[in-house]
Design a protein around this motif. Sequence first.
Motif, PDB file in Angstrom:
ATOM      1  N   LYS A 158       0.837  -1.208   0.000  1.00 26.41           N
ATOM      2  CA  LYS A 158       0.000   0.000   0.000  1.00 26.41           C
ATOM      3  C   LYS A 158       0.871   1.256   0.000  1.00 26.41           C
ATOM      4  CE  LYS A 158      -3.606   2.470   2.523  1.00 26.41           C
ATOM      5  NZ  LYS A 158      -4.153   3.020   1.252  1.00 26.41           N
ATOM      6  N   ALA A 172       2.121   1.678  -3.542  1.00 22.45           N
ATOM      7  CA  ALA A 172       1.036   1.996  -4.468  1.00 22.45           C
ATOM      8  C   ALA A 172       0.511   3.412  -4.227  1.00 22.45           C
ATOM      9  CB  ALA A 172      -0.091   0.977  -4.330  1.00 22.45           C
ATOM     10  N   ASP A 173       0.413   3.817  -2.960  1.00 25.68           N
ATOM     11  CA  ASP A 173      -0.050   5.172  -2.640  1.00 25.68           C
ATOM     12  C   ASP A 173       0.864   6.229  -3.241  1.00 25.68           C
ATOM     13  OD1 ASP A 173      -2.207   4.256  -1.245  1.00 25.68           O
ATOM     14  OD2 ASP A 173      -1.436   4.746   0.753  1.00 25.68           O
ATOM     15  N   GLY A 206       3.140   2.132  -8.861  1.00 25.54           N
ATOM     16  CA  GLY A 206       2.528   1.003  -9.554  1.00 25.54           C
ATOM     17  C   GLY A 206       1.180   0.700  -8.945  1.00 25.54           C
ATOM     18  N   THR A 207       0.431  -0.162  -9.601  1.00 29.75           N
ATOM     19  CA  THR A 207      -0.820  -0.615  -9.012  1.00 29.75           C
ATOM     20  C   THR A 207      -0.502  -1.550  -7.852  1.00 29.75           C
ATOM     21  OG1 THR A 207      -1.000  -2.555 -10.428  1.00 29.75           O
ATOM     22  CG2 THR A 207      -1.936  -0.488 -11.275  1.00 29.75           C
ATOM     23  N   ARG A 208      -1.509  -1.854  -7.058  1.00 33.36           N
ATOM     24  CA  ARG A 208      -1.282  -2.734  -5.919  1.00 33.36           C
ATOM     25  C   ARG A 208      -0.749  -4.087  -6.383  1.00 33.36           C
ATOM     26  NH1 ARG A 208      -4.055  -1.868  -0.959  1.00 33.36           N
ATOM     27  NH2 ARG A 208      -3.012  -3.071   0.669  1.00 33.36           N
ATOM     28  N   SER A 209      -1.303  -4.625  -7.464  1.00 36.04           N
ATOM     29  CA  SER A 209      -0.839  -5.931  -7.953  1.00 36.04           C
ATOM     30  C   SER A 209       0.579  -5.831  -8.524  1.00 36.04           C
ATOM     31  CB  SER A 209      -1.804  -6.477  -9.007  1.00 36.04           C
ATOM     32  OG  SER A 209      -1.891  -5.605 -10.125  1.00 36.04           O
ATOM     33  N   GLU A 210       0.881  -4.723  -9.187  1.00 32.55           N
ATOM     34  CA  GLU A 210       2.224  -4.545  -9.762  1.00 32.55           C
ATOM     35  C   GLU A 210       3.286  -4.481  -8.682  1.00 32.55           C
ATOM     36  OE1 GLU A 210       1.046  -2.120 -13.884  1.00 32.55           O
ATOM     37  OE2 GLU A 210       1.575  -1.034 -12.046  1.00 32.55           O
ATOM     38  N   LYS A 257      -1.064   9.436  -6.002  1.00 29.50           N
ATOM     39  CA  LYS A 257      -1.847   9.145  -7.195  1.00 29.50           C
ATOM     40  C   LYS A 257      -3.328   9.457  -6.986  1.00 29.50           C
ATOM     41  CE  LYS A 257      -2.887   4.310  -6.140  1.00 29.50           C
ATOM     42  NZ  LYS A 257      -2.880   2.922  -6.640  1.00 29.50           N
ATOM     43  N   ASP A 258      -3.693   9.878  -5.753  1.00 27.00           N
ATOM     44  CA  ASP A 258      -5.102  10.077  -5.426  1.00 27.00           C
ATOM     45  C   ASP A 258      -5.470  11.557  -5.269  1.00 27.00           C
ATOM     46  OD1 ASP A 258      -3.579  10.362  -3.152  1.00 27.00           O
ATOM     47  OD2 ASP A 258      -4.857   9.141  -1.856  1.00 27.00           O
TER      48      ASP A 258
END
Length: 235
Positions: free
Chosen positions: A7, A10-11, A15-19, A95-96
């Motif tokens: 997290k 990703a935050d 990358g995305t959480r899966s990446e 990213k948010d």
Amino acid sequence: MKLRLDKFLADMGLGTRSEVKKAIRKGLAQVNAQTIREPEYKVDTEADQVLFGGQPAAYREFEYYMLNKPAGVISATEDTKERCVVDLIESRMRKDLFPVGRLDKDTEGLLLITNDGDLAHRLLSPKKHVDKVYFARIRGRVTEEDVECFRQGVDIGEKKRTLPSELRILEAGEISEIELTIREGKFHQVKRMFQAAGKEVLYLKRLRMGPLVLDESLKPGEYRTLNTQEMDILC
């Protein structure tokens, strides 16, 4: 604050959480010089030093940017056809991010970009009646009658008139210049108010939102992080 490593990364837009989970399992993440392969590993965002792909990855819970929004850009986080205001914040880590409120595509001026939902709610809540100050050029002579009409509230075709607003005439003529303070944010509100008065908004720029004042040194499209004084008055 303790966060899962996946997290955390990703935050920060790495990358995305899966990446990032896949990257962590491949050994691309280090915490305090130790390779960590468990995505669920808890990171102390205040104390731990994180590397990802050999590069430092600092954590920032909130980001706050003042943008002088240019015309031609929409107040959104993403769009398949149009350029969005968030795209202009090239130095962002989060990213948010999102714009606090919106300005029309052709409107310029102050826009706060952040990921702080609580602050956004305080500034946008209808119950707060936060002042929003605009400069505008108007086709048509703006009169003292308009000033009084705006003070009383304007019928823009909704169930209720607009809240009382403060209209200040800077220059009256075929093209007038004004400053307007409103305390709500109805769709196309300023344009509709002047349309109700038989006039047309030619140019619109927001100068202030609540206690936050546009830094006039910022050219359209430029931005900067909020300074300590601005953060103090907002938070």
